[in-house]
Design an enzyme around this catalytic site. Structure first.
Site, PDB file in Angstrom:
ATOM      1  N   CYS A 272       0.824  -1.204   0.000  1.00 11.31           N
ATOM      2  CA  CYS A 272       0.000   0.000   0.000  1.00 11.31           C
ATOM      3  C   CYS A 272       0.860   1.257   0.000  1.00 11.31           C
ATOM      4  O   CYS A 272       1.316   1.715   1.046  1.00 11.31           O
ATOM      5  CB  CYS A 272      -0.923  -0.009   1.214  1.00 11.31           C
ATOM      6  SG  CYS A 272      -1.877   1.499   1.360  1.00 11.31           S
TER       7      CYS A 272
ATOM      8  N   CYS B 104      -0.475   4.171   2.040  1.00 13.72           N
ATOM      9  CA  CYS B 104      -0.335   4.040   3.502  1.00 13.72           C
ATOM     10  C   CYS B 104       1.108   4.296   3.926  1.00 13.72           C
ATOM     11  O   CYS B 104       1.360   4.930   4.934  1.00 13.72           O
ATOM     12  CB  CYS B 104      -0.696   2.634   3.986  1.00 13.72           C
ATOM     13  SG  CYS B 104      -2.124   1.916   3.218  1.00 13.72           S
ATOM     14  N   ASP B 105       2.050   3.761   3.166  1.00 18.11           N
ATOM     15  CA  ASP B 105       3.435   3.690   3.649  1.00 18.11           C
ATOM     16  C   ASP B 105       4.429   4.556   2.880  1.00 18.11           C
ATOM     17  O   ASP B 105       5.593   4.642   3.269  1.00 18.11           O
ATOM     18  CB  ASP B 105       3.915   2.227   3.600  1.00 18.11           C
ATOM     19  CG  ASP B 105       3.027   1.328   4.451  1.00 18.11           C
ATOM     20  OD1 ASP B 105       2.528   1.808   5.480  1.00 18.11           O
ATOM     21  OD2 ASP B 105       2.825   0.161   4.080  1.00 18.11           O
TER      22      ASP B 105
END
Ligand code: NAP
Length: 306
Positions: free
Chosen positions: A132, A135-136
């Site tokens: 992701c 997200c990261d």
């Protein structure tokens, strides 16, 4: 005994809830412990009609949820553990040890990101390996990363990662992308992105030090290998439908997606309706998922008045 329980909270689940609530079926939605589905890890959604300037994925999901709540949808932020079919054709849904009987169930549990399947990937997950980018990505400021895949997700995530990373390599197993022309163009124009064609990631290094330090790449043309230093590895190689809860009640196609009666959301178990990515290996768009969520609620309503 409830009329309808909806499991899943992506575009399919919320659209089913909006239709069911407006039809006075008083739906209960189990939104799971990671609510919102795949759009929660997407940035700009530019192809969902009604938002000419685009909208952020999480914002779109928030709006859908609000719309479902407005018409009286009950929501539980819990993961369903079990669905049982009763002798009379009704269902019992279990979550957190509690049981919830229902006449119909709409399944909208979507699909989960596919992993590369390496032991080192598992060991380094969250330590430089991710599925992701949204997200990261932030953790890879001024670092070099690899994205594996050749679809729209890989293009989107590669472009997104260039906001943080100093260099993004797309590693693809063939010599052509399956992504849309527009996404490919955007990718080829991005100076920070370099494509490594005909190649797979065979091993991720760094298990001994607890963070990704590099990869071994293998050519799919001649099997030659080479090592490369890298700080992060993102897989964007498609998804696997989440059919675990309903395996006993449905037939699956050869890719693991639920088979539905053509033009409907009906599966082989009456009263169980399947929508969204669970039954769609072909389009897998937010708008097509939402459309099938609407169909599921209408199919369930029809079943109830029988
Ligand atoms: P996808 O289209 O299925 O692409 C998966 C990619 O990963 C393919 O290029 C595939 O290679 C590669 N791949 C699969 N398994 C692999 C493995 N084990 N090792 C290495 N490579 C592997 O998946 P997606 O990109 O997630 O897209 C899914 C759907 O969502 C599509 O319909 C897409 O159009 C849509 N989507 C749309 C947008 C947008 O419009 N903004 C953004 C994201 C996704 P091959 O090409 O060789 O098969």
């Amino acid at each position: 005994m409830r009329d309808i329980i909806i499991i899943g909270s992506g575009p399919a689940g919320w659209t089913a809830a909006i239709y069911a609530a407006r039809a006075d079926m008083k739906p209960l939605v189990f939104e799971g412990d990671e609510p919102g589905g795949q759009l929660m890890t997407t940035t700009d959604v530019e192809n969902f009609p009604g938002f000419p300037e685009g909208i952020l994925g999480p914002e779109l999901m928030g709006k859908m949820k609000k719309q479902a709540e407005r018409f009286g949808t009950e929501i539980k932020t819990e993961r369903v553990e079990k669905i049982e079919l009763q002798e009379d054709g009704t269902f019992v849904v279990t979550a957190k040890g509690e049981t919830y009987p229902a006449k119909t169930v709409v399944m909208a549990t979507g699909a989960t990101a596919r992993r590369l399947g390496l032991e080192s990937e598992q060991a380094l997950y969250g330590k430089g390996v991710s599925a992701c980018a949204t997200c990261d990505g932030f953790f890879f400021k001024d670092k070099e990363v690899i994205i594996v895949g050749g679809g729209d997700s890989a293009m989107e995530e590669a472009n997104f990662l260039t906001r943080f990373a100093s260099k993004v390599y797309i590693v693809h197993r063939r010599d052509a992308f399956r992504a849309s022309k527009a996404m490919q163009e955007r990718t080829f124009q991005n100076q920070k992105i370099e494509v490594i064609w005909d190649t797979v990631v065979e091993e991720i290094y760094g298990v001994d030090v607890g963070k990704v330090t590099g990869v071994r790449l293998k050519s799919t043309k001649d099997d030659t290998t080479r090592d490369m230093n890298i700080d992060g590895v993102f897989a964007a190689i498609g998804h696997v439908p989440n059919t675990e809860l309903i395996k006993a009640f449905v037939d699956l196609d050869d890719k693991g997606y639920v088979l539905v009666e053509k033009g409907t959301t009906k599966c082989k178990t009456p009263g169980l309706f399947i929508c969204g990515d669970l039954q769609d290996s072909r389009y897998r768009q937010a708008i097509s998922a939402a459309g099938s969520g609407c169909m599921a609620a209408l199919d369930a309503e029809k079943q109830l008045v029988k």
